[in-house]
Design an enzyme around this catalytic site. Structure first.
Site, PDB file in Angstrom:
ATOM      1  N   GLU A   1       1.200  -3.972   4.092  1.00  0.00           N
ATOM      2  CA  GLU A   1       2.613  -3.681   3.831  1.00  0.00           C
ATOM      3  C   GLU A   1       3.440  -4.780   4.484  1.00  0.00           C
ATOM      4  OE1 GLU A   1       5.056  -2.458   2.416  1.00  0.00           O
ATOM      5  OE2 GLU A   1       4.108  -1.021   1.080  1.00  0.00           O
ATOM      6  N   ARG A   2       4.716  -4.842   4.081  1.00  0.00           N
ATOM      7  CA  ARG A   2       5.562  -5.898   4.638  1.00  0.00           C
ATOM      8  C   ARG A   2       5.854  -5.615   6.111  1.00  0.00           C
ATOM      9  NH1 ARG A   2      10.203  -3.178   4.670  1.00  0.00           N
ATOM     10  NH2 ARG A   2      10.431  -1.698   2.960  1.00  0.00           N
TER      11      ARG A   2
ATOM     12  N   HIS B   1      12.163   2.976 -18.249  1.00  0.00           N
ATOM     13  CA  HIS B   1      11.479   3.159 -16.959  1.00  0.00           C
ATOM     14  C   HIS B   1      12.351   3.981 -16.002  1.00  0.00           C
ATOM     15  CE1 HIS B   1       8.965  -0.224 -18.319  1.00  0.00           C
ATOM     16  NE2 HIS B   1       8.063   0.268 -17.490  1.00  0.00           N
ATOM     17  N   HIS B   2      11.729   4.411 -14.931  1.00  0.00           N
ATOM     18  CA  HIS B   2      12.369   5.155 -13.828  1.00  0.00           C
ATOM     19  C   HIS B   2      13.546   4.384 -13.227  1.00  0.00           C
ATOM     20  CE1 HIS B   2      10.182   2.432 -11.042  1.00  0.00           C
ATOM     21  NE2 HIS B   2       9.255   2.467 -11.997  1.00  0.00           N
TER      22      HIS B   2
ATOM     23  N   GLY C   1       7.766  -6.191 -17.588  1.00  0.00           N
ATOM     24  CA  GLY C   1       6.665  -7.119 -17.849  1.00  0.00           C
ATOM     25  C   GLY C   1       5.960  -6.770 -19.149  1.00  0.00           C
TER      26      GLY C   1
ATOM     27  N   LYS D   1      13.218   0.942 -10.917  1.00  0.00           N
ATOM     28  CA  LYS D   1      12.695  -0.353 -11.371  1.00  0.00           C
ATOM     29  C   LYS D   1      13.745  -1.452 -11.207  1.00  0.00           C
ATOM     30  CE  LYS D   1      10.011  -2.601 -15.004  1.00  0.00           C
ATOM     31  NZ  LYS D   1       9.093  -3.197 -14.020  1.00  0.00           N
TER      32      LYS D   1
ATOM     33  N   ALA E   1      -1.355  -9.290 -15.474  1.00  0.00           N
ATOM     34  CA  ALA E   1      -0.832  -8.651 -16.690  1.00  0.00           C
ATOM     35  C   ALA E   1       0.384  -7.823 -16.317  1.00  0.00           C
ATOM     36  CB  ALA E   1      -1.890  -7.771 -17.340  1.00  0.00           C
TER      37      ALA E   1
ATOM     38  N   ALA F   1       0.805  -1.234   0.000  1.00  0.00           N
ATOM     39  CA  ALA F   1       0.000   0.000   0.000  1.00  0.00           C
ATOM     40  C   ALA F   1       0.833   1.277   0.000  1.00  0.00           C
ATOM     41  CB  ALA F   1      -0.946  -0.016   1.206  1.00  0.00           C
ATOM     42  N   ALA F   2       2.044   1.211   0.533  1.00  0.00           N
ATOM     43  CA  ALA F   2       2.868   2.429   0.615  1.00  0.00           C
ATOM     44  C   ALA F   2       3.735   2.625  -0.626  1.00  0.00           C
ATOM     45  CB  ALA F   2       3.763   2.367   1.855  1.00  0.00           C
TER      46      ALA F   2
ATOM     47  N   MET G   1      -1.500  -3.082 -16.990  1.00  0.00           N
ATOM     48  CA  MET G   1      -2.958  -3.098 -16.846  1.00  0.00           C
ATOM     49  C   MET G   1      -3.619  -1.943 -17.579  1.00  0.00           C
ATOM     50  SD  MET G   1      -4.063  -5.300 -14.076  1.00  0.00           S
ATOM     51  CE  MET G   1      -3.127  -6.701 -13.519  1.00  0.00           C
TER      52      MET G   1
HETATM   53  N1  LIG Z   1       1.131  -4.488 -14.313  1.00  0.00           N
HETATM   54  C1  LIG Z   1       1.176  -3.151 -14.302  1.00  0.00           C
HETATM   55  O1  LIG Z   1       0.338  -2.458 -14.910  1.00  0.00           O
HETATM   56  C2  LIG Z   1       2.241  -2.493 -13.490  1.00  0.00           C
HETATM   57  C3  LIG Z   1       3.120  -3.262 -12.779  1.00  0.00           C
HETATM   58  N2  LIG Z   1       4.032  -2.682 -11.952  1.00  0.00           N
HETATM   59  C4  LIG Z   1       4.815  -3.607 -11.143  1.00  0.00           C
HETATM   60  O2  LIG Z   1       4.372  -3.521  -9.793  1.00  0.00           O
HETATM   61  C5  LIG Z   1       5.433  -3.825  -8.908  1.00  0.00           C
HETATM   62  C6  LIG Z   1       5.576  -2.716  -7.871  1.00  0.00           C
HETATM   63  O3  LIG Z   1       5.964  -1.519  -8.494  1.00  0.00           O
HETATM   64  P1  LIG Z   1       6.134  -0.162  -7.658  1.00  0.00           P
HETATM   65  O4  LIG Z   1       4.851   0.194  -6.979  1.00  0.00           O
HETATM   66  O5  LIG Z   1       6.766   0.805  -8.562  1.00  0.00           O
HETATM   67  O6  LIG Z   1       7.196  -0.631  -6.551  1.00  0.00           O
HETATM   68  P2  LIG Z   1       7.409  -0.068  -5.070  1.00  0.00           P
HETATM   69  O7  LIG Z   1       8.739  -0.584  -4.637  1.00  0.00           O
HETATM   70  O8  LIG Z   1       7.169   1.404  -5.034  1.00  0.00           O
HETATM   71  O9  LIG Z   1       6.247  -0.767  -4.228  1.00  0.00           O
HETATM   72  C7  LIG Z   1       6.236  -2.100  -3.851  1.00  0.00           C
HETATM   73  C8  LIG Z   1       5.658  -2.154  -2.444  1.00  0.00           C
HETATM   74  O10 LIG Z   1       5.427  -3.516  -2.102  1.00  0.00           O
HETATM   75  C9  LIG Z   1       5.749  -3.663  -0.733  1.00  0.00           C
HETATM   76  N3  LIG Z   1       5.973  -5.075  -0.408  1.00  0.00           N
HETATM   77  C10 LIG Z   1       7.026  -5.861  -0.722  1.00  0.00           C
HETATM   78  N4  LIG Z   1       6.878  -7.081  -0.170  1.00  0.00           N
HETATM   79  C11 LIG Z   1       5.697  -7.060   0.515  1.00  0.00           C
HETATM   80  C12 LIG Z   1       4.991  -8.017   1.300  1.00  0.00           C
HETATM   81  N5  LIG Z   1       5.477  -9.243   1.521  1.00  0.00           N
HETATM   82  N6  LIG Z   1       3.818  -7.651   1.862  1.00  0.00           N
HETATM   83  C13 LIG Z   1       3.300  -6.423   1.640  1.00  0.00           C
HETATM   84  N7  LIG Z   1       3.935  -5.461   0.918  1.00  0.00           N
HETATM   85  C14 LIG Z   1       5.110  -5.786   0.349  1.00  0.00           C
HETATM   86  C15 LIG Z   1       7.007  -2.798  -0.558  1.00  0.00           C
HETATM   87  O11 LIG Z   1       7.257  -2.506   0.801  1.00  0.00           O
HETATM   88  C16 LIG Z   1       6.631  -1.578  -1.381  1.00  0.00           C
HETATM   89  O12 LIG Z   1       5.948  -0.604  -0.606  1.00  0.00           O
HETATM   90  C17 LIG Z   1       6.664  -4.046  -9.790  1.00  0.00           C
HETATM   91  O13 LIG Z   1       6.816  -5.426 -10.033  1.00  0.00           O
HETATM   92  C18 LIG Z   1       6.286  -3.313 -11.082  1.00  0.00           C
HETATM   93  O14 LIG Z   1       6.961  -3.789 -12.216  1.00  0.00           O
HETATM   94  C19 LIG Z   1       4.127  -1.346 -11.823  1.00  0.00           C
HETATM   95  C20 LIG Z   1       3.305  -0.521 -12.528  1.00  0.00           C
HETATM   96  C21 LIG Z   1       2.296  -1.020 -13.423  1.00  0.00           C
HETATM   97  O1  LIG Z   2       7.863  -0.932 -12.646  1.00  0.00           O
HETATM   98  C1  LIG Z   2       7.125  -0.113 -13.248  1.00  0.00           C
HETATM   99  O2  LIG Z   2       7.085   1.079 -12.950  1.00  0.00           O
HETATM  100  C2  LIG Z   2       6.280  -0.620 -14.333  1.00  0.00           C
HETATM  101  N1  LIG Z   2       6.209  -1.901 -14.493  1.00  0.00           N
HETATM  102  C3  LIG Z   2       5.424  -2.599 -15.447  1.00  0.00           C
HETATM  103  C4  LIG Z   2       6.319  -3.372 -16.364  1.00  0.00           C
HETATM  104  O3  LIG Z   2       7.263  -4.042 -15.874  1.00  0.00           O
HETATM  105  O4  LIG Z   2       6.105  -3.337 -17.572  1.00  0.00           O
HETATM  106  C5  LIG Z   2       4.402  -1.733 -16.119  1.00  0.00           C
HETATM  107  C6  LIG Z   2       4.779  -0.310 -16.332  1.00  0.00           C
HETATM  108  O5  LIG Z   2       5.542  -0.196 -17.485  1.00  0.00           O
HETATM  109  C7  LIG Z   2       5.452   0.318 -15.121  1.00  0.00           C
END
Ligand SMILES: NC(=O)C1=CN([C@@H]2O[C@H](COP(=O)(O)OP(=O)(O)OC[C@H]3O[C@@H](n4cnc5c(N)ncnc54)[C@H](O)[C@@H]3O)[C@@H](O)[C@H]2O)C=CC1
Ligand SMILES: O=C(O)C1=N[C@H](C(=O)O)C[C@H](O)C1
Length: 271
Positions: free
Chosen positions: A36-37, A157-158, A167, A161, A124, A11-12, A127
């Site tokens: 959150e973890r 990406h930023h 993905g 990542k 996916a 969530a954070a 999304m």
């Molecule tokens: N499919 C899509 O449309 C998209 C996918 N993503 C993917 O989503 C994932 C997260 O991306 P971000 O939010 O940028 O990363 P982030 O690092 O900002 O957030 C991940 C969060 O998950 C938490 N977390 C980790 N292990 C946990 C656990 N066991 N229990 C609860 N919380 C836990 C972390 O503490 C952190 O707050 C990545 O794999 C990214 O590639 C990101 C954007 C779009």
């Molecule tokens: O980590 C991200 O930020 C993103 N991850 C997804 C991916 O791995 O493609 C989706 C999006 O591009 C943002």
């Protein structure tokens, strides 16, 4: 009708906050849990306050068992090891598990496949509506062209990542391979460096750029002698992914167990 109760894992995180906001802005659903973890600094904080949408009376917790037992759907954008644990919990609770997490290894895939016998998994690598349409278009273009057209997938990406290729890049690669009637694993060319030799006909190449605050940019490039087709998607804000995830959670209600993707949710499977 009672609102669909949705929880958010991570969530954070960057996506966690965007997901909380998207649930709050969508009719017919409510924020019913925030995970959150263990040991995270935001445990105990109010989820709404964390996301900047005002107090919701939902504290962030690390008690996943309790949260999964009390909701209809979970939106999960965390990390592969966490997501497979959450999928097991979703299977026990027989609920919808929307998985946006990327970077899975084959052993994770096996766990997710097993969980989908009891949970409704919607997965996916991206999304957003735009990228899923781009995926369908990439398949169609690859179908229409022969191997005189080299296919390259480029993404940026930023700087935070942690997985590559993204993905989304893998989704586009899979779509291109499917269009060509081949298996991506057999033709994938990743991480060229040094004396690579000339490009192999029929390969699908990947390149990953990282830097700054780029939300996500993807291109499927079809390159032939003297001409190129470039299909590009640019994500300007994480809300596009979050809105897709909420849509998937609502779509999954009453669907029964299985492994679904956003093409199913968006009705693009036969596009
Ligand atoms: N499919 C899509 O449309 C998209 C996918 N993503 C993917 O989503 C994932 C997260 O991306 P971000 O939010 O940028 O990363 P982030 O690092 O900002 O957030 C991940 C969060 O998950 C938490 N977390 C980790 N292990 C946990 C656990 N066991 N229990 C609860 N919380 C836990 C972390 O503490 C952190 O707050 C990545 O794999 C990214 O590639 C990101 C954007 C779009
Ligand atoms: O980590 C991200 O930020 C993103 N991850 C997804 C991916 O791995 O493609 C989706 C999006 O591009 C943002």
């Amino acid at each position: 009708m009672a609102p669909i109760r949705i929880a958010v894992t991570g969530a954070a995180g960057r996506m966690g906050r965007a997901l909380l906001t998207a649930i709050h802005e969508t009719d017919g659903c409510t924020i019913a849990g925030a995970l959150e973890r263990d040991g995270h600094g935001d445990i105990g904080a109010d989820a709404g306050t964390l996301a900047g949408i005002g107090e919701m009376g939902v504290p962030v917790t690390s008690d996943a068992l309790e949260v999964f037992a009390a909701v209809d759907a979970v939106l999960d954008f965390t990390a592969p090891d966490a997501t497979v644990e959450f999928a097991d919990l979703a299977a026990q609770a027989r609920i919808v598990h929307v998985i946006g997490t990327t970077g899975f290894a084959p052993e994770h895939e096996t766990r997710l496949e097993a969980a989908s016998r009891h949970a409704t998994l919607v997965r996916a690598g991206n999304m957003s509506l735009g990228v899923n349409l781009l995926t369908a278009l990439t398949k169609r273009v690859a179908q229409a062209l022969d191997t005189d057209w080299d296919i390259e997938i480029v993404e940026m990406h930023h700087r935070h990542k942690v997985d590559a290729p993204s993905g989304t890049a893998l989704m586009l690669g899979e779509a291109a391979a499917a269009g060509r009637g081949v298996t991506l694993d057999d033709v994938s060319d990743r991480g060229r460096d040094g004396q690579t030799g000339a490009r192999k006909t029929g390969d699908i190449g990947f390149a990953a750029l990282r830097g700054g605050s780029v939300v996500g940019e993807h291109s499927a490039i079809f390159a032939a002698e003297k001409e190129r087709i470039v299909l590009t998607h640019i994500a300007e804000d994480r809300s596009i992914f979050a809105r897709g995830a909420v849509k998937a959670a609502l779509w999954g209600q009453g669907k029964g167990p299985g492994n679904f993707d956003m093409l199913d949710v968006l009705g693009l499977s036969d596009f």
